[in-house]
Scaffold this motif. Structure first.
Motif, PDB file in Angstrom:
ATOM      1  N   ASN A  82       5.508   5.360   1.943  1.00 55.64           N
ATOM      2  CA  ASN A  82       5.184   6.734   1.553  1.00 55.64           C
ATOM      3  C   ASN A  82       6.009   7.132   0.333  1.00 55.64           C
ATOM      4  OD1 ASN A  82       4.438   8.262   4.728  1.00 55.64           O
ATOM      5  ND2 ASN A  82       3.131   8.183   2.950  1.00 55.64           N
ATOM      6  N   VAL A  83       5.420   7.941  -0.543  1.00 59.45           N
ATOM      7  CA  VAL A  83       6.162   8.579  -1.631  1.00 59.45           C
ATOM      8  C   VAL A  83       6.039  10.082  -1.414  1.00 59.45           C
ATOM      9  CG1 VAL A  83       6.304   8.964  -4.110  1.00 59.45           C
ATOM     10  CG2 VAL A  83       5.757   6.690  -3.246  1.00 59.45           C
ATOM     11  N   PRO A  84       7.182  10.789  -1.285  1.00 61.93           N
ATOM     12  CA  PRO A  84       7.118  12.189  -0.855  1.00 61.93           C
ATOM     13  C   PRO A  84       6.759  13.189  -1.941  1.00 61.93           C
ATOM     14  CG  PRO A  84       9.401  11.536  -1.159  1.00 61.93           C
ATOM     15  CD  PRO A  84       8.571  10.296  -1.360  1.00 61.93           C
ATOM     16  N   LEU A  85       5.967  14.174  -1.552  1.00 62.41           N
ATOM     17  CA  LEU A  85       5.805  15.386  -2.344  1.00 62.41           C
ATOM     18  C   LEU A  85       6.933  16.331  -1.954  1.00 62.41           C
ATOM     19  CD1 LEU A  85       2.679  14.269  -1.918  1.00 62.41           C
ATOM     20  CD2 LEU A  85       2.126  16.468  -2.978  1.00 62.41           C
TER      21      LEU A  85
ATOM     22  N   ILE B  38       0.861  -1.178   0.000  1.00 64.06           N
ATOM     23  CA  ILE B  38       0.000   0.000   0.000  1.00 64.06           C
ATOM     24  C   ILE B  38       0.901   1.233   0.000  1.00 64.06           C
ATOM     25  CG2 ILE B  38      -1.788   1.274   1.242  1.00 64.06           C
ATOM     26  CD1 ILE B  38      -2.607  -1.467   2.495  1.00 64.06           C
ATOM     27  N   ILE B  39       0.881   1.953  -1.101  1.00 63.13           N
ATOM     28  CA  ILE B  39       1.732   3.132  -1.282  1.00 63.13           C
ATOM     29  C   ILE B  39       0.860   4.374  -1.107  1.00 63.13           C
ATOM     30  CG2 ILE B  39       3.215   4.371  -2.902  1.00 63.13           C
ATOM     31  CD1 ILE B  39       3.616   1.583  -4.304  1.00 63.13           C
ATOM     32  N   ILE B  40       1.244   5.246  -0.212  1.00 62.73           N
ATOM     33  CA  ILE B  40       0.464   6.453   0.087  1.00 62.73           C
ATOM     34  C   ILE B  40       1.348   7.674  -0.127  1.00 62.73           C
ATOM     35  CG2 ILE B  40      -0.900   7.642   1.843  1.00 62.73           C
ATOM     36  CD1 ILE B  40      -1.312   4.994   3.259  1.00 62.73           C
ATOM     37  N   ASP B  41       0.879   8.655  -0.890  1.00 65.27           N
ATOM     38  CA  ASP B  41       1.708   9.857  -1.032  1.00 65.27           C
ATOM     39  C   ASP B  41       1.815  10.550   0.326  1.00 65.27           C
ATOM     40  OD1 ASP B  41      -0.436  11.716  -0.679  1.00 65.27           O
ATOM     41  OD2 ASP B  41      -0.806  11.849  -2.829  1.00 65.27           O
ATOM     42  N   SER B  42       2.799  11.418   0.452  1.00 63.50           N
ATOM     43  CA  SER B  42       3.162  11.904   1.790  1.00 63.50           C
ATOM     44  C   SER B  42       2.156  12.856   2.403  1.00 63.50           C
ATOM     45  CB  SER B  42       4.545  12.571   1.767  1.00 63.50           C
ATOM     46  OG  SER B  42       4.529  13.738   0.957  1.00 63.50           O
ATOM     47  N   CYS B  43       1.073  13.174   1.695  1.00 58.26           N
ATOM     48  CA  CYS B  43       0.006  13.931   2.348  1.00 58.26           C
ATOM     49  C   CYS B  43      -0.703  13.048   3.373  1.00 58.26           C
ATOM     50  CB  CYS B  43      -0.982  14.459   1.312  1.00 58.26           C
ATOM     51  SG  CYS B  43      -2.235  15.551   1.996  1.00 58.26           S
TER      52      CYS B  43
END
Length: 278
Positions: A24-27, A4-9
């Motif tokens: 997490n994948v960062p903005l 489960i990949i969630i953007d960093s928001c």
């Protein structure tokens, strides 16, 4: 295996960070000339200091398709990517492009990109729901169908301590912002079905605003005992605990957890802001 990949928001709780199924994948954030990556190195206090000192509104840039593809390159057969609302960011479109590119060389993978139509802990709750479906043994297609229904019934609320970010972004006139500050008016905001933001109500003072937010939540929430509620706060843990106490007086949820806002959520909420999702 699932990922489960969630953007960093979307903030990860300590339990989610320790669970190997989440990533997490960062903005990237920008305040004047400073570029800040919204990852484990994010310093909330320093960020808020920079925002307060700047005359310009902070900005964010979504993760690149390559950043998403790197996160997708894992052992999992089922990959779920959760992004903040497509009405607020290009993160969803970037993830969709990454999915198409990644599947060209990994046809055996099953990937679903999910527009949370929310932000912050709204994304976190969707991730936890997906994990519960996977752990229950549901197949990929059933999980995707169920999470769509879950999102349709999810509601996001937030209250801002200061309207400075909205003023700097040009979404509120200087006069309105000054009047709101002088009269101690706190807007209670919420998400629409499409994932944009609307004002639900307003109150004089933070305590009354929290009461009104809880009231708004209860008006649209059923079967509380079967639902998890999440609270994220920007530099105001005591306020988050106060909100939790108010909720527990009127409803019994399956669980309520509290996290600190990460970078993107800190940019939206600003110092003293509080977000509630159920």
């Amino acid at each position: 295996m699932y990922k489960i990949i969630i953007d960093s928001c979307g903030e990860l709780s300590e339990e989610m960070k320790e669970n190997g199924h989440f990533a997490n994948v960062p903005l990237t954030l920008q305040v004047d000339d400073a570029e800040i990556v919204d990852d484990m190195t994010f310093d909330q206090a320093d960020f808020l200091k920079k925002v307060a000192a700047s005359e310009e509104s902070p900005k964010s840039a979504c993760p690149s398709p390559d950043a998403y593809m790197q996160a997708m390159d894992c052992d999992a057969d089922h990959i779920y990517v959760i992004t903040l609302s497509s009405q607020l960011s290009g993160s969803y479109n970037s993830a969709c492009l990454a999915k198409d590119l990644f599947l060209e060389d990994h046809e055996d993978k099953k990937i679903c990109v999910i527009d949370s139509k929310s932000a912050s802990v709204g994304e976190s709750l969707i991730g936890l729901y997906i994990a519960s479906c996977e752990e229950a043994g549901m197949d990929f297609e059933t999980v995707v169908e169920n999470v769509g229904n879950y999102i349709e019934n999810q509601h996001t609320f937030f209250v801002l301590e200061t309207l400075e970010t909205l003023r700097k972004a040009g979404r509120l006139s200087n006069l309105k912002a000054k009047l709101a500050s002088t009269l101690n008016i706190k807007p209670i905001m919420g998400s629409t079905e499409e994932g944009s933001i609307q004002q639900l109500a307003q109150a004089r003072g933070m305590n009354k605003a929290l009461d009104r937010m809880v009231q708004s939540m209860m008006e649209v929430t059923k079967n509380c005992e079967n639902r998890v509620l999440a609270i994220s706060h920007c530099n105001c843990r005591e306020r988050a605990l106060q909100l939790k106490e108010k909720i527990e007086k009127v409803a019994s949820f399956k669980d309520i957890f509290i996290v600190d806002t990460a970078g993107v959520s800190s940019m939206y909420a600003n110092d003293g802001g509080i977000i509630m999702v159920v």
